[in-house]
Write an enzyme that holds these catalytic residues in place. Structure first.
Site, mmCIF file in Angstrom:
data_model
loop_
_atom_site.group_PDB
_atom_site.id
_atom_site.type_symbol
_atom_site.label_atom_id
_atom_site.label_comp_id
_atom_site.label_asym_id
_atom_site.label_seq_id
_atom_site.Cartn_x
_atom_site.Cartn_y
_atom_site.Cartn_z
ATOM 1 N N SER A 66 -54.472 -9.935 92.575
ATOM 2 C CA SER A 66 -54.222 -10.471 93.904
ATOM 3 C C SER A 66 -55.545 -10.540 94.678
ATOM 4 O O SER A 66 -56.306 -9.589 94.703
ATOM 5 C CB SER A 66 -53.238 -9.546 94.613
ATOM 6 O OG SER A 66 -53.050 -10.015 95.907
ATOM 7 N N GLY A 67 -55.799 -11.690 95.261
ATOM 8 C CA GLY A 67 -57.030 -11.855 96.046
ATOM 9 C C GLY A 67 -58.206 -12.314 95.215
ATOM 10 O O GLY A 67 -59.323 -12.426 95.724
ATOM 11 N N THR A 103 -54.818 -18.794 93.971
ATOM 12 C CA THR A 103 -54.187 -19.861 94.747
ATOM 13 C C THR A 103 -55.242 -20.888 95.163
ATOM 14 O O THR A 103 -55.013 -22.102 95.092
ATOM 15 C CB THR A 103 -53.475 -19.251 95.967
ATOM 16 O OG1 THR A 103 -52.576 -18.257 95.470
ATOM 17 C CG2 THR A 103 -52.715 -20.300 96.722
ATOM 18 N N ASN A 151 -55.454 -9.103 100.072
ATOM 19 C CA ASN A 151 -55.647 -10.525 100.347
ATOM 20 C C ASN A 151 -54.881 -10.871 101.614
ATOM 21 O O ASN A 151 -53.709 -10.542 101.740
ATOM 22 C CB ASN A 151 -55.104 -11.326 99.152
ATOM 23 C CG ASN A 151 -55.321 -12.816 99.321
ATOM 24 O OD1 ASN A 151 -55.759 -13.272 100.380
ATOM 25 N ND2 ASN A 151 -55.010 -13.571 98.289
ATOM 26 N N SER A 186 -51.906 -13.484 100.577
ATOM 27 C CA SER A 186 -51.538 -13.202 99.195
ATOM 28 C C SER A 186 -50.204 -13.867 98.865
ATOM 29 O O SER A 186 -49.246 -13.774 99.619
ATOM 30 C CB SER A 186 -51.430 -11.688 99.032
ATOM 31 O OG SER A 186 -51.020 -11.399 97.730
ATOM 32 N N SER A 187 -50.157 -14.556 97.720
ATOM 33 C CA SER A 187 -48.900 -15.184 97.318
ATOM 34 C C SER A 187 -48.004 -14.082 96.786
ATOM 35 O O SER A 187 -48.392 -13.354 95.891
ATOM 36 C CB SER A 187 -49.135 -16.211 96.218
ATOM 37 O OG SER A 187 -50.388 -16.812 96.362
ATOM 38 N N GLY A 233 -51.677 -11.656 88.267
ATOM 39 C CA GLY A 233 -52.280 -11.072 87.075
ATOM 40 C C GLY A 233 -51.775 -9.648 86.887
ATOM 41 O O GLY A 233 -50.874 -9.194 87.604
ATOM 42 N N GLU A 286 -51.143 -5.982 87.219
ATOM 43 C CA GLU A 286 -51.246 -5.120 88.394
ATOM 44 C C GLU A 286 -51.224 -3.679 87.920
ATOM 45 O O GLU A 286 -50.270 -3.249 87.287
ATOM 46 C CB GLU A 286 -50.108 -5.408 89.369
ATOM 47 C CG GLU A 286 -50.631 -6.135 90.598
ATOM 48 C CD GLU A 286 -49.535 -6.546 91.559
ATOM 49 O OE1 GLU A 286 -49.754 -7.504 92.300
ATOM 50 O OE2 GLU A 286 -48.475 -5.908 91.580
HETATM 51 N N1 LIG Z 1 -63.549 -20.549 95.545
HETATM 52 C C1 LIG Z 1 -63.485 -19.891 96.697
HETATM 53 N N2 LIG Z 1 -64.373 -20.137 97.651
HETATM 54 C C2 LIG Z 1 -64.318 -19.474 98.826
HETATM 55 N N3 LIG Z 1 -63.401 -18.562 99.110
HETATM 56 C C3 LIG Z 1 -62.480 -18.253 98.185
HETATM 57 C C4 LIG Z 1 -62.467 -18.912 96.938
HETATM 58 N N4 LIG Z 1 -61.455 -18.414 96.219
HETATM 59 C C5 LIG Z 1 -60.852 -17.477 97.014
HETATM 60 N N5 LIG Z 1 -61.468 -17.370 98.206
HETATM 61 C C6 LIG Z 1 -61.126 -16.463 99.299
HETATM 62 O O1 LIG Z 1 -60.342 -15.436 98.815
HETATM 63 C C7 LIG Z 1 -59.085 -15.349 99.464
HETATM 64 C C8 LIG Z 1 -57.993 -14.989 98.486
HETATM 65 O O2 LIG Z 1 -57.801 -16.056 97.571
HETATM 66 P P1 LIG Z 1 -56.393 -16.386 96.956
HETATM 67 O O3 LIG Z 1 -56.553 -17.602 96.158
HETATM 68 O O4 LIG Z 1 -55.352 -16.376 97.972
HETATM 69 O O5 LIG Z 1 -56.152 -15.176 95.981
HETATM 70 P P2 LIG Z 1 -54.930 -14.945 95.008
HETATM 71 O O6 LIG Z 1 -54.072 -16.145 95.047
HETATM 72 O O7 LIG Z 1 -55.575 -14.749 93.699
HETATM 73 O O8 LIG Z 1 -54.281 -13.746 95.491
HETATM 74 C C9 LIG Z 1 -58.854 -16.706 100.045
HETATM 75 O O9 LIG Z 1 -58.083 -16.611 101.200
HETATM 76 C C10 LIG Z 1 -60.279 -17.146 100.358
HETATM 77 O O10 LIG Z 1 -60.687 -16.638 101.600
HETATM 78 MG MG LIG Z 2 -52.240 -16.313 95.502
#
Ligand SMILES: Nc1ncnc2c1ncn2[C@@H]1O[C@H](COP(=O)(O)OP(=O)(O)O)[C@@H](O)[C@H]1O
Ligand SMILES: [Mg+2]
Length: 1107
Positions: free
Chosen positions: A107-108, A112, A157, A160-161, A387, A389
């Site tokens: 997560s984070g 997404t 995050n 976070s989804s 992923g 956890e």
């Molecule tokens: N490629 C990227 N460039 C800039 N910031 C990113 C990038 N990927 C993730 N982030 C930052 O990280 C945070 C968490 O990403 P997110 O995709 O929501 O994580 P996950 O879905 O894996 O939990 C986002 O809100 C963003 O601020």
């Molecule tokens: Mg996510």
């Protein structure tokens, strides 16, 4: 020429972990760190992309970048998520292979975000057009809606989804998007009722309360204050960098774009509000007679409002919170609920309400975005799933177990597909297949999902088993059944080797996942798996009038009362994972492995331990090993030859022949050991990265030499070109300069010549001028001298003549004086008495003498009018008398000379004058013309012989006249003959006599006063000739004719005088009629002669030209 770049260019660390030497966890992490520090967040493991979350926006997602990666080969540019997206999209479009993009990570870690990047890239490069753009927009806008309802702020995050998401994007044969299908997995619904410290509930609750208008909130019976709601944890309700109100507007907008009706949005918001209200319902115990506590709703206001929102009868719901109906063997029993059970029921209802709402949203979005066309689609699936956890501090529970199971399955599919692909490539390339040693996690999957003795099956069995079921009984069951499994560890295991393992608590079991060991606490497993919602509640919900409730709680339909329990959560998840895996297996996988560099959500920090942990559980090193098991590196012959051809003289600069032969020659020449590579059909396979790096190293060195060579040649070429240019320019400049100099010189000579010429000419001219002037002066001098000389001579002569004359005169004067004196002296004595009279007479005599002598000069012509002037006044009378006498005498003298004929002529003229003078304008012109009489010479001309002989008398006048025709006024020529007794008119040509009129028959003649020659001969009435009528004639000799006629009349004694009538208007008798002839002056000009015109029957008009 297109510049061929490669992943190997400008590498920071290694861009592809496959090339890592030596390969171990430390070097792996070092490489990641090195690249991360240089802002290289993407690294490959073969075709897998490792993505490090930068936690800040990098300038690598611009439209230019999209263009850069568009249609480029995967290994051509430095690693990027766009390269993977492009590869996937192109093989989907061009090779008709369905694709899936599997994004995993903690997560984070940026899953997404990565999925959104992939989708936006595909949207940017796929087809355009109104319809296509609408589809793209709907697909992209489904994200904000799902994120609002399915994402929450967590410790890891801020966005976070809290659900797994798999989205199939469907394309047509051209690669234009048609639509999509979204599947959601396991929403973390426990979050609705309770959130861990520092975390929030789902975004939508906060967004609704901050962003909705007052009006909307009133309708939803909500209050803006978060603290009024039990389900909203108060700490960190506001998140830095999150604007809930703005997000609410974005979500509403996105819902509209995706295709939600206004009423649907309203219903959704009502359900969200209902969940908040539900959380506020509290219970109190009420003692019953049987000694049990029965729960009662504490404050009914929230319950009332919630029921109003959902359209539920309040009493029904109230009852459902106090009693539950248990059915067993067709028997219905009602048992009371205590307060704890009531709370459990309430939360279960809230969780179910929310999670079912979420699923409904997904279904609704799918309805909107599903592809319309029924044709075969190509599909690109994007899987954004949690992923592994592993909580070290917190207990891993049922959710983690489920999630990790899912990842285990994904790893399974990864191994299968990667190996399968590898194997397929070897076969395709005709390379001998070397068995690859790797860890296959199928055994772990089996431990969890086996239908007979898998953990999930046992959990279900335990849940369904009658009797008391607790988490502990479940663990006991595990301990007995899975004891022998090598990946299962438990303290109370029959396998005694863990009996003394203190890291393994009694209420826990541990599984050795492929990515590491995870300790699970069994507490809550049974409950969560059961996911129990009392039937009374679901029936109450089904009865609600709210439009969505029936869809959300179909099991509440009393008609479908089903004694069977609903499927357990584990069972459902296993089934959906199974479907997902089947789906993925049919597709070509593309992996994105997201890694989180630190726990603080900040940029630039790379925590080794954290990354190491993730690398470990994502099995990345494992991944590299699998990838490298056979040959680490492969490349098509063409690109290999292109890249390394400078290392061998035979292949540089051009290899003519098949690329494969070129590569063979090249590698042999570079003396690479033969066991290090294998020749495939289209690719060269290199076993060890070291070999590749040696080649790269040599290439770099060679490139330096080549660069020097190129520089050398270029410099030489540049200098030569420059020199040639200079030379060419110099020639041009010299030519121009020479021309210019010569031109100047020529101009100078020319102007000098001109000056000299002008000087010489001037000088010559001046010489001539001087000469001429001199000559002229000489001439003038001569003339002047001559003149002077002549003058002098003349004057001298004049003086002499003057003196002479004076002298002469003086002499005569003196002599005269002297004579006079002498005479006077002599005659003085005689003169005294009569001298005066004598002198007077003498003087008069002298004067008269002189006067008469002067008269001698006059001529004898009677025409001469000259007469000398009278010299003295006293001669006046004599002078005029003398003149008259002299003239008369002179005329007499003149007349005396005339012959008889001449006399007659003059008489005639005189007579004419008497008749016509001052009466007819024609007259003056006739004065000077002599009267010839016979103009036709009638006697001599033989032509008129006959005529002449016909005449009895002498012809006095013969002339040609015009006889005027009365009918048209025209004249016809006639011969006119006049004798003493008659006149005759005869034909001009023949001489035939036309008329002969005796003169006595002629009464009168009429003529006009003007200068015309018309005349009318009027005959006496009653005479013999009168019958013919009068004659109107015209003649040039009118004056002569008339004069002669008149004269004959005067001389003939026997006749009357002929009357001559001069008038401008007279009558002429033509046979019977009398016609008036009228003369006008200045009529129409017809030459110089008069013209006669017949005006009418009685009028002939003669116009006479003005004089
Ligand atoms: N490629 C990227 N460039 C800039 N910031 C990113 C990038 N990927 C993730 N982030 C930052 O990280 C945070 C968490 O990403 P997110 O995709 O929501 O994580 P996950 O879905 O894996 O939990 C986002 O809100 C963003 O601020
Ligand atoms: Mg996510």
């Amino acid at each position: 020429m297109e510049v061929k770049t490669s992943l190997l260019d400008n590498m920071i660390g290694v861009g592809d972990m496959v090339l890592l030497e030596p390969l171990n966890e430390d070097s792996f992490i070092m490489n990641l760190r090195n690249r991360f520090d240089h802002n290289e967040i993407y690294t490959y493991i073969g075709s897998v992309v490792i993505s490090m979350n930068p936690y800040r926006s990098l300038p690598i997602y611009t439209p230019q970048k999209v263009e850069e990666y568009r249609n480029r080969n995967f290994y051509e540019l430095s690693p990027h998520i766009y390269a993977l997206a492009d590869e996937a999209y192109r093989s989907l479009r061009d090779q008709d292979k369905d694709q899936c993009i599997l994004i995993t990570g903690e997560s984070g870690a940026g899953k997404t975000e990565a999925s959104k990047l992939v989708m936006s890239y595909v949207a940017a490069v796929c087809g355009k057009g109104q319809e296509v753009n609408k589809v793209k927009e709907q697909l992209l806008q489904s994200n904000p809606v799902l994120e609002a309802f399915g994402n929450a702020k967590t410790m890891r995050n801020d966005n976070s989804s809290r659900f797994g998401k798999y989205m199939d994007i469907e394309f047509d044969f051209k690669g234009d998007p048609l639509g999509g299908v979204i599947s959601n997995y396991l929403l973390e619904k426990s979050r609705v009722c309770k959130q861990p410290r520092g975390e929030r509930n789902f975004h939508i609750f906060y967004q609704l309360l901050s962003g909705a208008s007052d009006d909307t909130l009133m309708k939803l019976k909500l209050d803006r204050d978060f603290s009024k709601y039990n389900y909203l944890s108060l700490d960190s309700a506001n998140v830095n960098g999150l604007d809930d109100a703005a997000s609410f507007r974005t979500v509403r907008n996105a819902m509209q774009i995706v295709g939600f009706m206004e009423a649907e949005v309203q219903s959704v918001l009502e359900l969200v509000a209902a969940v908040l209200k539900l959380g506020n319902i509290e219970f109190k115990p009420e003692s019953r007679v049987n000694g049990f506590d029965e729960s009662r709703v504490k404050d009914k206001n929230d319950l009332k409002e919630m029921c109003e929102l959902l359209g539920i009868e309040q009493s029904v719901l109230e009852r459902a919170f106090s009693y539950r109906t248990v059915e067993a063997k067709m028997e219905k029993m009602s048992t009371t609920l205590n307060v704890a059970q009531a709370y459990y029921a309430r939360d279960a209802l809230a969780k179910n309400l929310y999670s079912r709402l979420f699923s409904w949203l997904v279904t609704r979005i799918n309805e909107s975005i599903k592809a319309q066309a029924k044709t075969r689609h190509k599909v690109m699936g994007v899987l954004d799933i949690y992923g592994f956890e592993i909580f070290e501090v917190r207990d891993n529970s049922f959710e983690q177990f489920i999630i990790n199971y899912c990842n285990e399955k994904l790893q399974q599919i990864f191994i299968e597909l990667t190996l399968r692909e590898e194997q397929e490539e070897y076969i395709r390339e005709d390379i001998e297949w070397t068995n690859i040693e790797y860890f296959n996690n199928a055994v772990i999957c089996d431990l969890i999902e086996n239908n007979q003795n898998g953990i999930l099956a046992m959990l279900d069995e335990e849940c369904l088993r009658p009797g008391t079921v607790t988490d502990d009984t479940f663990l006991d069951k595990l301990n007995t059944i899975c004891a022998e499994h090598q990946h299962f560890e438990s303290r109370l295991n029959k396998n005694s080797k863990f009996l003394t393992d203190h890291s393994l608590p009694h209420s826990c079991f541990r599984i050795q996942h492929y990515a590491g060991k995870v300790l699970y606490r069994v507490e809550g497993f049974v409950d969560k798996n059961n996911d129990l919602l009392y039937r009374d509640l679901s029936q109450a919900m089904y009865k609600a009038t709210h439009s969505l409730m029936r869809q959300l709680f179909p099991e509440g339909n009393p008609a479908k009362v089903n004694l069977k329990r609903p499927p357990t959560a584990g069972f459902q998840f296993k089934a959906s994972v199974g479907v997902l895996m089947k789906n993925l297996q049919t597709k070509n996988p593309n992996y994105i492995r997201c890694i989180k560099p630190n726990d603080k959500k900040v940029a630039h920090i790379f925590t080794d331990s954290l990354v190491c942990h993730q690398v470990r559980y994502l099995g990345l090193v494992e991944n590299v090993r699998v990838r490298r098991a056979g040959y680490a590196f492969r490349q098509p012959y063409e690109s290999c030859l292109e890249r390394y051809k400078m290392l061998c003289k035979k292949t540089w600069p051009h290899w003519r022949g098949p690329a494969r032969d070129g590569v063979e020659v090249l590698l042999t020449d570079c003396s690479v050991p033969t066991e290090e590579f294998a020749y495939g059909r289209s690719k060269i396979f290199i076993r060890n990265p070291r070999t590749l790096f040696t080649l790269e190293e040599r290439r770099r060195a060679c490139l330096e030499d080549l660069a020097t060579l190129i520089q050398k040649i270029y410099r030489g070429w540049k200098s030569r070109t420059h020199f040639l240019l200079l030379k060419k320019s110099q020639v041009v400049v010299a030519a121009w300069y020479r021309r210019y100099a010569q031109q100047n010189k020529y101009q100078k000579i020319k102007s000098a010549t001109l000056v000299m010429q002008s000087f010489i000419r001037g000088w010559k001219a001046r010489n001539i001028l001087r000469q001429l002037k001199y000559e002229k002066r000489c001439k003038e001098a001569v003339t002047t001298i001559a003149a002077y000389w002549h003058g002098t001579q003349a004057r001298m002569e004049l003086r002499r003549l003057k003196t002479e004359a004076r002298n002469k005169r003086a002499v005569s004067v003196i002599w005269a004086y002297w004579q006079g004196t002498k005479v006077r002296r002599e005659y003085r004595k005689f003169f005294r008495a009569n001298a005066g009279k004598k002198i007077y007479d003498f003087t008069i005599q002298r004067i008269m003498q002189k006067y008469f002598l002067g008269l001698k000069t006059t001529t004898m012509s009677p025409m001469d009018n000259s007469w000398p002037a009278k010299p003295y006044g006293f001669l006046e009378g004599a002078h005029t008398q003398l003149r008259r006498i002299f003239h008369l005498w002179r005329c007499k003298k003149y007349r005396g000379q005339f012959t008889e004929e001449k006399k007659a002529v003059y008489e005639e003229k005189l007579e004419a004058s008497e008749i016509f003078k001052d009466k007819k304008a024609l007259y003056p012109s006739s004065v000077s013309q002599p009267f010839k009489g016979d103009y036709l010479e009638i006697q001599k001309n033989p032509k008129y012989q006959k005529l002449n002989s016909a005449m009895e008398e002498k012809v006095l006048l013969a002339d040609l006249v015009n006889k005027i025709n009365r009918a048209n006024g025209k004249g016809s020529p006639r011969l006119f003959l006049l004798t003493k007794s008659n006149f005759v008119l005869a034909d001009q040509k023949t001489g035939q006599v036309k008329a002969s009129v005796p003169l006595p028959d002629l009464a009168s003649v009429s003529v006009s006063t003007q200068s015309d020659g018309f005349f009318a001969l009027k005959l006496k009435e009653g005479s013999a000739s009168a019958s013919k009528g009068d004659f109107l004639l015209s003649s040039e000799h009118l004056i002569e004719i008339i004069t002669k006629l008149h004269r004959i009349g005067t001389t003939a004694a026997d006749r009357d005088q002929i009357n001559i009538d001069i008038s401008d208007e007279f009558l002429v008798q033509f046979k019977q009629d009398k016609v008036c002839v009228k003369f006008i002056q200045g009529g129409p000009k017809n030459g110089n002669s008069a013209a006669c015109k017949r005006k009418n029957n009685r009028l002939l008009e003669v116009s006479v030209p003005s004089p």
